[in-house]
Design an enzyme around this catalytic site. Structure first.
Site, PDB file in Angstrom:
ATOM      1  N   CYS A 146      37.570  -9.381 -28.189  1.00 21.01           N
ATOM      2  CA  CYS A 146      36.818 -10.037 -29.261  1.00 21.01           C
ATOM      3  C   CYS A 146      36.864  -9.135 -30.493  1.00 21.01           C
ATOM      4  O   CYS A 146      36.332  -8.021 -30.469  1.00 21.01           O
ATOM      5  CB  CYS A 146      35.377 -10.290 -28.827  1.00 21.01           C
ATOM      6  SG  CYS A 146      34.365 -11.117 -30.083  1.00 21.01           S
TER       7      CYS A 146
ATOM      8  N   CYS B 110      35.720 -15.732 -36.144  1.00 22.40           N
ATOM      9  CA  CYS B 110      36.433 -15.288 -34.951  1.00 22.40           C
ATOM     10  C   CYS B 110      37.437 -14.238 -35.386  1.00 22.40           C
ATOM     11  O   CYS B 110      38.361 -14.546 -36.149  1.00 22.40           O
ATOM     12  CB  CYS B 110      37.135 -16.466 -34.271  1.00 22.40           C
ATOM     13  SG  CYS B 110      38.119 -15.975 -32.843  1.00 22.40           S
TER      14      CYS B 110
END
Length: 257
Positions: free
Chosen positions: A72, A196
Site C-alpha cells: 500500500c 491510492c
C-alpha cells in the site's frame, strides 16, 4: 486494550498500531475485518502494524478491510509518518513490506517512498494493466466520460479475468502531458477510495509510457488531494520510482477487544 493511531494520506485512511513489543498477538485478519468497518469499528481503508525486523528500521504489516494483504503506497507514507512520530527515526528509513524492501525520505513536509522497479505493461484493448506492488487496471477517459468508478470498477474486478485474485481499477484523465486526474476502485475495500498510492504510481507510469516521457515527474490529482510520482523510463521498464505526498496524524485511541 490496544492503543491505535489514525492517519490519512490524501484521504486514504489507516489504523496504525505500534506492535514492536507485540502488544497484539491475535488474528490480524479477523481484527482488520472487524475494526476497519465504518459502522461497527474505527473505520479505515486498512490496518498497519509496525513491527521490529532485523536489518531494517521496521516491518510494515498491512491488511485491507477484508483481511487480504498487498503493498500500500499511501499506507507506507502513513507508516513512515507514524514511525517518525513514535521515535523510530527522522523519517529517512529502510523498511520491509510484503513486496520487499523500500526506502523513505521526509523532505519539504512530504513523505517520499521508493517504489519497486516496474517491468512490463500489458495492453488490453484501449486499456492497460500494471503491477506496482498491487495489481492495477488503467482506463483512460475524456472530459465527457461519465462512467461511475464503482460500477466500472466492480465490472472489471469481478470479471472472469480478475475475479480470482482481484484487481484495483483506475479511471485516468489527462490534464496535461505531466498531470493527470485519477479515481480508483480498490479491491479489498471494494469501493472508491479518496486516494491510492500504488494506483497513482501505476497511472503515472502508464501515462508516461503513453506520452513517451523518459523521466521526470507526473502530478496526480486524486479525490483526497495531490500526489506526485517521479520516475526514470526505458521503454516499458521504470526505475527510481518515488511516490510523494502528505501523511497526516488524525487522532489516537484505545480499542477494547
Amino acid at each position: 486494550m490496544i492503543e491505535f493511531y489514525k492517519f490519512h494520506g490524501a484521504g486514504n485512511d489507516f489504523i496504525l498500531i505500534d506492535n514492536r513489543s507485540l502488544q497484539f498477538n491475535g488474528d490480524k485478519v479477523a481484527f482488520a475485518q472487524k475494526w476497519c468497518s465504518r459502522r461497527f469499528g474505527v473505520g479505515s481503508d486498512g490496518i498497519i502494524f509496525i513491527e521490529n525486523q532485523e536489518g531494517v528500521d521496521f516491518n510494515m504489516d498491512f491488511y485491507n478491510p477484508d483481511g487480504s494483504q498487498s503493498f500500500c503506497g499511501n499506507g507506507s507514507r502513513c507508516a513512515v509518518a507514524f514511525a517518525k512520530l513514535i521515535g523510530v527515526g527522522d523519517g529517512n528509513f529502510t523498511f520491509k513490506a510484503i513486496d520487499g524492501i523500500h526506502q523513505s525520505k521526509f523532505k519539504d513536509n512530504l513523505y517520499h517512498i521508493l517504489m519497486s522497479d516496474v517491468n512490463g505493461i500489458e495492453k488490453i484493448g484501449n486499456d492497460y494493466f500494471m503491477h506496482t506492488g498491487s495489481p492495477h487496471y488503467i482506463s483512460y477517459c475524456g472530459s465527457s466520460d461519465q462512467r461511475d468508478i464503482v460500477e466500472f470498477g466492480r465490472e472489471i474486478r469481478y470479471s472472469d479475468k480478475y475475479k480470482a485474485a482481484g484487481t484495483n481499477v483506475n479511471l485516468v484523465k489527462f490534464i496535461s502531458d505531466n498531470k493527470i486526474d485519477l479515481r480508483t476502485y480498490e479491491r479489498g475495500v471494494e469501493d472508491e477510495t479518496f486516494a491510492c498510492g500504488t494506483g497513482a504510481t501505476a497511472a503515472a507510469l502508464v501515462s508516461a509510457f503513453v506520452k513517451q516521457l523518459n523521466d521526470g515527474e507526473i502530478a496526480v490529482k486524486v479525490k483526497g488531494g495531490d500526489l506526485k510520482v517521479q520516475f526514470e523510463r526505458n521503454n516499458d521498464t521504470f526505475k527510481n520510482v518515488w511516490l510523494i505526498g502528505p501523511a497526516q496524524f488524525v487522532f489516537k485511541g484505545i480499542i477494547n477487544d
